[in-house]
Scaffold this motif. Sequence first.
Motif, PDB file in Angstrom:
ATOM      1  N   SER A   1      20.680  70.000  48.982  1.00 23.89           N
ATOM      2  CA  SER A   1      20.105  70.303  47.678  1.00 23.89           C
ATOM      3  C   SER A   1      19.014  69.305  47.322  1.00 23.89           C
ATOM      4  N   VAL A   2      17.848  69.817  46.917  1.00 22.65           N
ATOM      5  CA  VAL A   2      16.688  68.988  46.617  1.00 22.65           C
ATOM      6  C   VAL A   2      16.423  69.001  45.117  1.00 22.65           C
ATOM      7  N   HIS A   3      16.110  67.837  44.568  1.00 18.02           N
ATOM      8  CA  HIS A   3      15.649  67.751  43.190  1.00 18.02           C
ATOM      9  C   HIS A   3      14.368  66.940  43.165  1.00 18.02           C
ATOM     10  N   ARG A   4      13.356  67.489  42.524  1.00 10.01           N
ATOM     11  CA  ARG A   4      12.060  66.839  42.443  1.00 10.01           C
ATOM     12  C   ARG A   4      11.711  66.662  40.977  1.00 10.01           C
ATOM     13  N   SER A   5      11.414  65.430  40.595  1.00 14.07           N
ATOM     14  CA  SER A   5      10.951  65.166  39.237  1.00 14.07           C
ATOM     15  C   SER A   5       9.496  64.744  39.314  1.00 14.07           C
ATOM     16  N   SER A   6       8.935  64.360  38.192  1.00 12.07           N
ATOM     17  CA  SER A   6       7.541  63.943  38.203  1.00 12.07           C
ATOM     18  C   SER A   6       7.354  62.578  38.853  1.00 12.07           C
ATOM     19  N   LYS A   7       8.411  61.775  38.921  1.00  6.38           N
ATOM     20  CA  LYS A   7       8.288  60.422  39.458  1.00  6.38           C
ATOM     21  C   LYS A   7       9.066  60.190  40.747  1.00  6.38           C
ATOM     22  N   ASN A   8      10.089  60.982  41.042  1.00  6.31           N
ATOM     23  CA  ASN A   8      10.947  60.741  42.197  1.00  6.31           C
ATOM     24  C   ASN A   8      11.370  62.047  42.840  1.00  6.31           C
ATOM     25  N   ILE A   9      11.930  61.924  44.037  1.00  4.54           N
ATOM     26  CA  ILE A   9      12.522  63.064  44.725  1.00  4.54           C
ATOM     27  C   ILE A   9      13.852  62.606  45.289  1.00  4.54           C
ATOM     28  N   SER A  10      14.864  63.455  45.186  1.00  3.83           N
ATOM     29  CA  SER A  10      16.179  63.103  45.700  1.00  3.83           C
ATOM     30  C   SER A  10      16.784  64.317  46.382  1.00  3.83           C
ATOM     31  N   VAL A  11      17.713  64.042  47.284  1.00  6.75           N
ATOM     32  CA  VAL A  11      18.347  65.101  48.058  1.00  6.75           C
ATOM     33  C   VAL A  11      19.806  64.720  48.287  1.00  6.75           C
ATOM     34  N   GLN A  12      20.675  65.739  48.265  1.00  2.00           N
ATOM     35  CA  GLN A  12      22.106  65.532  48.484  1.00  2.00           C
ATOM     36  C   GLN A  12      22.601  66.547  49.495  1.00  2.00           C
TER      37      GLN A  12
END
Length: 119
Positions: free
Chosen positions: A31-42
């Motif tokens: 699962s990917v989450h992208r914000s305006s400042k960071n990107i994270s994945v689980q």
Amino acid sequence: MAISKRTLFLKRRMRNRSKMRKVAAGRPRLSVHRSSKNISVQLIDDVNGVTLASASSMEKDLGVVGKNNVEASAKVGAAIAERAKKAGVDTCYFDRGGFLFHGKVKALADAAREGGLKF
């Protein structure tokens, strides 16, 4: 009446996730989450409801703190592939959420594939 960007995002996310659940066959979800400042994945095991591995551009050891560009996404993708191998996972399915598959999300997916994850 105009439909808001958030509503369209939520519709894309639910459409994507419902299609993926049909073909999941017990595989974990990346699962990917992208914000305006960071990107994270689980890497999430939905059967047991646990997170197997995670990576984020906020981690200091990746060296991309506060950056949200294609290079940072590629480093996060390589990190999640390495951590997935340590967790004993080699296949998963890619949950992009409501984000379109181009740019940073595509760079993350390509780096994870190069690192050995199959999806």
